[in-house]
Motif scaffolding. Structure first.
Motif, PDB file in Angstrom:
ATOM      1  N   GLY A 173      10.334   4.258   1.140  1.00 60.50           N
ATOM      2  CA  GLY A 173      10.964   3.629   2.290  1.00 60.50           C
ATOM      3  C   GLY A 173      12.329   4.227   2.568  1.00 60.50           C
ATOM      4  O   GLY A 173      12.997   4.723   1.677  1.00 60.50           O
ATOM      5  N   THR A 230      11.147  -1.228  -1.662  1.00 56.55           N
ATOM      6  CA  THR A 230      10.452  -2.095  -0.715  1.00 56.55           C
ATOM      7  C   THR A 230       9.885  -3.341  -1.389  1.00 56.55           C
ATOM      8  O   THR A 230       9.919  -4.432  -0.807  1.00 56.55           O
ATOM      9  CB  THR A 230       9.331  -1.284  -0.032  1.00 56.55           C
ATOM     10  OG1 THR A 230       9.944  -0.175   0.637  1.00 56.55           O
ATOM     11  CG2 THR A 230       8.569  -2.121   0.977  1.00 56.55           C
ATOM     12  N   THR A 254       3.533   2.572   8.707  1.00 56.43           N
ATOM     13  CA  THR A 254       4.874   3.146   8.621  1.00 56.43           C
ATOM     14  C   THR A 254       4.814   4.603   9.080  1.00 56.43           C
ATOM     15  O   THR A 254       3.739   5.208   9.098  1.00 56.43           O
ATOM     16  CB  THR A 254       5.430   3.125   7.174  1.00 56.43           C
ATOM     17  OG1 THR A 254       4.614   3.973   6.361  1.00 56.43           O
ATOM     18  CG2 THR A 254       5.480   1.722   6.606  1.00 56.43           C
ATOM     19  N   ALA A 311      10.780   0.767   5.382  1.00 57.26           N
ATOM     20  CA  ALA A 311       9.712   0.273   4.492  1.00 57.26           C
ATOM     21  C   ALA A 311       8.952   1.454   3.922  1.00 57.26           C
ATOM     22  O   ALA A 311       8.703   2.442   4.613  1.00 57.26           O
ATOM     23  CB  ALA A 311       8.744  -0.614   5.284  1.00 57.26           C
ATOM     24  N   HIS A 315       4.461  -1.627   1.662  1.00 53.75           N
ATOM     25  CA  HIS A 315       5.170  -2.826   2.137  1.00 53.75           C
ATOM     26  C   HIS A 315       4.324  -4.078   2.232  1.00 53.75           C
ATOM     27  O   HIS A 315       4.824  -5.193   2.074  1.00 53.75           O
ATOM     28  CB  HIS A 315       5.790  -2.531   3.511  1.00 53.75           C
ATOM     29  CG  HIS A 315       4.763  -2.260   4.572  1.00 53.75           C
ATOM     30  ND1 HIS A 315       4.239  -3.255   5.356  1.00 53.75           N
ATOM     31  CD2 HIS A 315       4.144  -1.116   4.948  1.00 53.75           C
ATOM     32  CE1 HIS A 315       3.342  -2.715   6.182  1.00 53.75           C
ATOM     33  NE2 HIS A 315       3.268  -1.424   5.951  1.00 53.75           N
TER      34      HIS A 315
END
Ligand SMILES: Cc1cc2nc3c(=O)[nH]c(=O)nc-3n(C[C@H](O)[C@H](O)[C@H](O)COP(=O)(O)O)c2cc1C
Length: 332
Positions: A173, A230, A254, A311, A315
């Motif tokens: 992240g 995260t 992400t 993230a 996550h």
């Protein structure tokens, strides 16, 4: 003189430094109290704010913990004016003005001086590895742990005198800890295998580690520690905003984006990234300063479409539980 080394902790877990408010003194102290190794995130803080954060952790725990510094990059001659014009309407919708894009060195010298005059057991360096700073910190008695994202960076960090390497895989992240903008992200398992082949330094593996099996995997592949960020973001000790905490479980994918800070970082895909990724410019910290009021206003309003929702890929399983419980649940 003794050679500095990473503190021996009861558990092989490191808490990611998470600049921008997520890492609080309470989080560092909770992780240290649970038997892991916590890091204060010094990025974006002034030297005096860092001094206060260190004091606040020391008030809460006598266990060892570290500090992570951002290594400044050279200023790049890139204009952000076109990008500023494009994103201005987004700030207007939130009723704020964009910030002034400017280069700064994140109070590097002030923070280094503080850590040399009042040394901690370990100092982490991210975005680079100046050999002079490594030597000075080690002379002061701190072990120096350097973030690397490629095998070349690992070799260079070892040559510069690092005591440990923090391997950041592509899954991680927030900002890529790479030393140059063009370093391609490498998946954690491959990075661990490649780096293990070129150094005997202790390795800390980070990026997308979301459950006990993943932690066990990197430890059995040769890492001395597993590092998680995260996974701790939803804990009550985390200073992440309420909107960020809930987006971790409500949003899906992400991606690595430059839209928010001008430096590549992994976050949850939202409207801002979809709209501006193509036009975003690589200019850190100019873009960071430009978008800062926009991001702050969006966080205040709970507007997840315009926030930087940093993230890692793991996550979705981040738990809303005390940091101690999260650390224990991750430990094999
Ligand atoms: C919100 C957030 C902020 C971060 N800030 C920093 C930082 O200040 N310094 C740093 O070295 N790494 C920072 N990182 C990256 C971590 O060091 C680490 O690479 C990452 O947390 C590992 O991946 P994971 O988040 O999937 O566990 C941050 C990560 C997150 C999620």
């Amino acid at each position: 003189m003794d050679v500095p080394s990473l503190p021996q902790t009861e558990l092989p877990i490191v808490q990611s430094p998470m600049a921008g408010g997520a890492t609080t003194p309470a989080l560092v102290a909770a992780v240290a109290g649970a038997g892991g190794l916590g890091f204060v995130a010094a990025g974006y803080l002034s030297a005096s704010q860092l001094r206060d954060q260190i004091a606040a952790v020391r008030d809460r725990t006598s266990e060892p913990f570290g500090v992570n510094l951002f290594v400044p990059w050279r200023q790049v001659p890139v204009s952000v004016e076109g990008y500023r014009r494009q994103i201005e309407p987004e700030a207007e919708k939130l009723g704020v003005a964009l910030g002034t894009p400017r280069w700064d060195d994140d109070d590097w010298a002030g923070k280094l001086e503080l850590l040399l005059s009042d040394p901690l057991p370990v100092v982490g360096l991210t975005f680079g590895c100046p050999a002079g700073a490594v030597a000075a910190l080690r002379n002061a008695g701190s072990a120096v742990a350097v973030t690397v994202t490629t095998v070349d960076e690992a070799r260079a960090a070892a040559a510069a005198g690092a005591d440990a390497l923090l391997l950041q895989g592509a899954e991680a992240g927030a900002h890529r800890g790479s030393w140059t903008p063009d370093a391609s992200p490498v998946a954690l398992n491959a990075l661990l295998e490649d780096v293990k082949a070129v150094t005997d330094l202790p390795l800390v593996a980070a990026g997308g580690l979301a459950d006990r099996a993943a932690v066990r995997g990197v430890l059995s592949a040769g890492a001395t520690y597993a590092q998680v960020g995260t996974a701790l973001l939803r804990s009550p000790e985390s200073g992440a905003s309420a909107a960020h905490k809930s987006a971790l479980v409500t949003l899906g994918e992400t991606t690595i984006t430059r839209t928010f800070t001008g430096r590549r970082a992994r976050g949850l895909v939202n409207e801002f990234i979809r709209a501006y990724e193509t036009d975003a410019v690589e200019a850190y910290p100019q873009v960071h300063h430009l978008t800062r009021p926009l991001r702050a206003a969006a966080a205040e309003a709970g507007d997840t479409g315009r926030m930087a929702l940093w993230a890692g890929t793991g996550h979705a399983t981040a738990q809303d539980a005390p940091a101690t419980e999260i650390i224990h649940a991750l430990t094999p």
